[in-house]
Design an enzyme around this catalytic site. Structure first.
Site, PDB file in Angstrom:
ATOM      1  N   SER A 168       0.825  -1.537  -0.002  1.00 34.96           N
ATOM      2  CA  SER A 168       0.001   0.080   0.128  1.00 34.96           C
ATOM      3  C   SER A 168       1.013   1.148   0.159  1.00 34.96           C
ATOM      4  O   SER A 168       1.889   1.427   0.922  1.00 34.96           O
ATOM      5  CB  SER A 168      -0.801  -0.004   1.408  1.00 34.96           C
ATOM      6  OG  SER A 168      -1.563   1.289   1.208  1.00 34.96           O
ATOM      7  N   GLU A 169       0.723   2.179  -0.698  1.00 35.56           N
ATOM      8  CA  GLU A 169       1.700   3.346  -1.099  1.00 35.56           C
ATOM      9  C   GLU A 169       1.556   4.192   0.148  1.00 35.56           C
ATOM     10  O   GLU A 169       2.665   5.100  -0.001  1.00 35.56           O
ATOM     11  CB  GLU A 169       1.141   4.231  -2.176  1.00 35.56           C
ATOM     12  CG  GLU A 169      -0.190   4.890  -2.103  1.00 35.56           C
ATOM     13  CD  GLU A 169      -0.835   4.815  -3.606  1.00 35.56           C
ATOM     14  OE1 GLU A 169      -1.302   6.069  -4.030  1.00 35.56           O
ATOM     15  OE2 GLU A 169      -1.078   3.757  -4.222  1.00 35.56           O
ATOM     16  N   ASN A 170       0.681   4.083   1.133  1.00 36.24           N
ATOM     17  CA  ASN A 170       0.720   4.883   2.271  1.00 36.24           C
ATOM     18  C   ASN A 170       1.865   4.257   3.215  1.00 36.24           C
ATOM     19  O   ASN A 170       2.171   4.793   4.320  1.00 36.24           O
ATOM     20  CB  ASN A 170      -0.425   5.201   2.995  1.00 36.24           C
ATOM     21  CG  ASN A 170      -1.166   4.028   3.161  1.00 36.24           C
ATOM     22  OD1 ASN A 170      -1.098   2.801   2.815  1.00 36.24           O
ATOM     23  ND2 ASN A 170      -1.720   3.835   4.479  1.00 36.24           N
ATOM     24  N   GLY A 171       2.434   3.084   3.062  1.00 33.65           N
ATOM     25  CA  GLY A 171       3.518   2.588   3.821  1.00 33.65           C
ATOM     26  C   GLY A 171       3.317   1.206   4.535  1.00 33.65           C
ATOM     27  O   GLY A 171       3.824   1.124   5.738  1.00 33.65           O
TER      28      GLY A 171
ATOM     29  N   SER B  87       8.178   4.068   0.812  1.00 36.56           N
ATOM     30  CA  SER B  87       6.894   3.480   0.047  1.00 36.56           C
ATOM     31  C   SER B  87       7.301   3.778  -1.449  1.00 36.56           C
ATOM     32  O   SER B  87       7.217   2.904  -2.458  1.00 36.56           O
ATOM     33  CB  SER B  87       5.499   3.760   0.355  1.00 36.56           C
ATOM     34  OG  SER B  87       4.543   2.775  -0.522  1.00 36.56           O
TER      35      SER B  87
END
Length: 224
Positions: free
Chosen positions: A46-49, A88
């Site tokens: 997930s690109e938020n980390g 990320s």
């Protein structure tokens, strides 16, 4: 009949391979986490980390601090890691994502994708889509074949601002599985109960129809 959101997620899950690092975009793509085949191991990013997303939580498992990029609560599998969004995106931009699954407003016969802006409508921003389509080695677009107004989303040329150029090779709609090849959409599979004529009628871009087009089958995920 058109595929349900869950059926679309199940079909995409068939494309997962053991050892893959996979980014799931907001919307239907996030449902793929529920259908990862039991015999393989993938790391969902997930690109938020978060690296190592699991299926959506049950009521007893909900942790309000554990969310994906779409602000949905998620679970983490054993071995998962949590890090900053900067790290990320370094992973994404560095080409360390094997597969990206994301939605779109339009795709055209050159593999161009428009997924972040409709002029005249409120836009929250492009999110990580531009980085994802530039950094991933394999991209699957998941979307409805036509808009709510019945207009085709598979076009000769995208009309909306582009997210990426020449990057899309595979498309799953609620009617069919298609591949972008040599300036055309190639019909690879039909959703159960959907006719070739319906796909033709709702595809504005050049459509190539092989002599045999099989009916779509679905993965049975570990958590389905």
């Amino acid at each position: 009949m058109a595929l349900s959101r869950e059926q679309m997620a199940m079909r995409v899950a068939r494309e997962l391979q053991d050892g893959y690092y996979v980014n799931l975009g907001i919307g239907i793509p996030t449902l793929v986490a529920n259908y990862v085949p039991a015999h393989i191991q993938v790391m969902l990013q997930s690109e938020n980390g978060l690296l190592g997303m699991g299926p959506f939580p049950s009521a007893a498992e909900v942790d309000a601090d554990m969310i994906n990029a779409g602000k949905q609560t998620v679970t983490a599998i054993p071995g998962a890691s949590i890090f900053s969004s900067a790290e990320s995106f370094a992973m994404i931009r560095g080409g360390h994502v094997d597969l990206t699954v994301l939605g779109a407003f339009e795709v055209d016969v050159q593999g161009n994708i428009a997924s972040w802006m409709i002029p005249g409508k409120l836009v929250k921003g492009m999110g990580g889509a531009m980085d994802l389509v530039a950094g991933a080695s394999n991209i699957i677009v998941v979307m409805t074949h036509a808009s709510k107004d019945g207009e085709s989303k598979l076009l000769p040329h995208c009309t909306l601002p582009l997210t990426g150029k020449g990057c899309v090779t595979q498309i799953l709609t609620d009617l069919a599985w298609l591949e972008v090849q040599d300036g055309a959409f190639v019909l690879k599979e039909l959703a159960p109960g959907v006719s070739i004529a319906e796909v033709q009628a709702k595809t504005a871009g050049k459509l190539v129809i092989p002599a045999q087009v099989p009916e779509m089958t679905f993965a049975t995920g570990a958590n389905s």
